[in-house]
Design an enzyme around this catalytic site. Sequence first.
Site, PDB file in Angstrom:
ATOM      1  N   VAL A  56       4.677  11.405   5.787  1.00 22.59           N
ATOM      2  CA  VAL A  56       5.032  10.108   6.367  1.00 22.59           C
ATOM      3  C   VAL A  56       6.295  10.252   7.211  1.00 22.59           C
ATOM      4  CG1 VAL A  56       5.574   7.698   5.894  1.00 22.59           C
ATOM      5  CG2 VAL A  56       4.087   8.970   4.326  1.00 22.59           C
ATOM      6  N   CYS A  57       6.221   9.847   8.452  1.00 21.93           N
ATOM      7  CA  CYS A  57       7.436   9.826   9.265  1.00 21.93           C
ATOM      8  C   CYS A  57       7.321   8.781  10.361  1.00 21.93           C
ATOM      9  CB  CYS A  57       7.750  11.194   9.857  1.00 21.93           C
ATOM     10  SG  CYS A  57       6.651  11.759  11.169  1.00 21.93           S
ATOM     11  N   ASN A  71      11.608  -0.995  11.756  1.00 16.57           N
ATOM     12  CA  ASN A  71      10.798  -1.974  12.481  1.00 16.57           C
ATOM     13  C   ASN A  71       9.518  -2.304  11.720  1.00 16.57           C
ATOM     14  OD1 ASN A  71      11.513  -2.880  15.443  1.00 16.57           O
ATOM     15  ND2 ASN A  71      12.290  -0.787  15.257  1.00 16.57           N
ATOM     16  N   TYR A 114       5.665   0.569   6.841  1.00 10.89           N
ATOM     17  CA  TYR A 114       4.860  -0.355   6.033  1.00 10.89           C
ATOM     18  C   TYR A 114       3.465  -0.523   6.636  1.00 10.89           C
ATOM     19  CZ  TYR A 114       3.548  -4.555   3.466  1.00 10.89           C
ATOM     20  OH  TYR A 114       2.887  -5.458   2.669  1.00 10.89           O
ATOM     21  N   TYR A 131       7.782   2.388  -0.455  1.00  4.50           N
ATOM     22  CA  TYR A 131       6.612   2.526  -1.312  1.00  4.50           C
ATOM     23  C   TYR A 131       6.551   1.427  -2.368  1.00  4.50           C
ATOM     24  CZ  TYR A 131       6.532   7.068   0.957  1.00  4.50           C
ATOM     25  OH  TYR A 131       6.511   8.070   1.902  1.00  4.50           O
TER      26      TYR A 131
END
Length: 285
Positions: free
Chosen positions: A202-203, A211, A215, A248
């Site tokens: 995840v990046c 922003n 999510y 998370y």
Amino acid sequence: MAVLTSSPSPPPQAYLKISKHHHPPVSAVASAKFPISLSRPASLRLLTLCSQLSNHQTEAPPITRVDKSSLNVSEASSEAELWAAACLRVRTFYDFNEHTFGIEDHKRYLAEREFEALKERVAGQRKGFRRVSCINATLPLSTVLCVSHDLSNSCKFSHKGEDRIVVGTLDLNQCISLPDEITGMKPEGIGADFARAYISNVCVAKELQRNGLGYELIAKSKMIAEDWGISDLYVHVAVDNEPAKNLYIKSGFIFESDEPAWQARFLDRPRRLLLWAGLPITYEL
């Protein structure tokens, strides 16, 4: 918010330093020593970052708000888009010494390794993975150009005649476990091989963090996982990565287990937490 079969040689330290929040992996989450472990497939070590958000800065930078009306979050649909995602991962997971001779060649070398590994995983050619999807958040070039020329140039691809920029990315992996990571316990028994999945790599581009892009990526990955028939979704996160943990938890994950301290020391990385989220499964009769 980490797959080649051969083990990579450690990169010259003059070229880069790896954030303490990541250990090179899918391809990477890292410590100052290059791979997550010598047994991990190179791409997973080069960029698997164990699904963590990059958190290089000690002080929060100013928030750059972007118009998300043209944001698209979907599975990568072309090699050009996979290449843009690989470039974003290298750009986000590593701190480079920009004054080092040949640094651009080195960046491209790292991106090419992750790109080839990513293609292999998505094509279903990685042993131990039933299915892998690269999910990207993209914005039009015109939206990103006013924020960062470097991001616009390095993570650009064309889709249906429109230039777009990959501004966030992750992998959704349908498998029993990820190499060198804590294994989830749900579901138990028969079915774990197809009903369990992990989020990794995840990046979000550092210029556009905070922003809500992370999510959006997690929400999309949960929708796709449900379509796959996944009932139990997992993500690993470093104990000291507060932005990722907050993301998370906001996305519905809860604590399941943590990595033994000896294992983290052996792999030379921050200790991991394993977070779990249950997904609703509906069966058609």
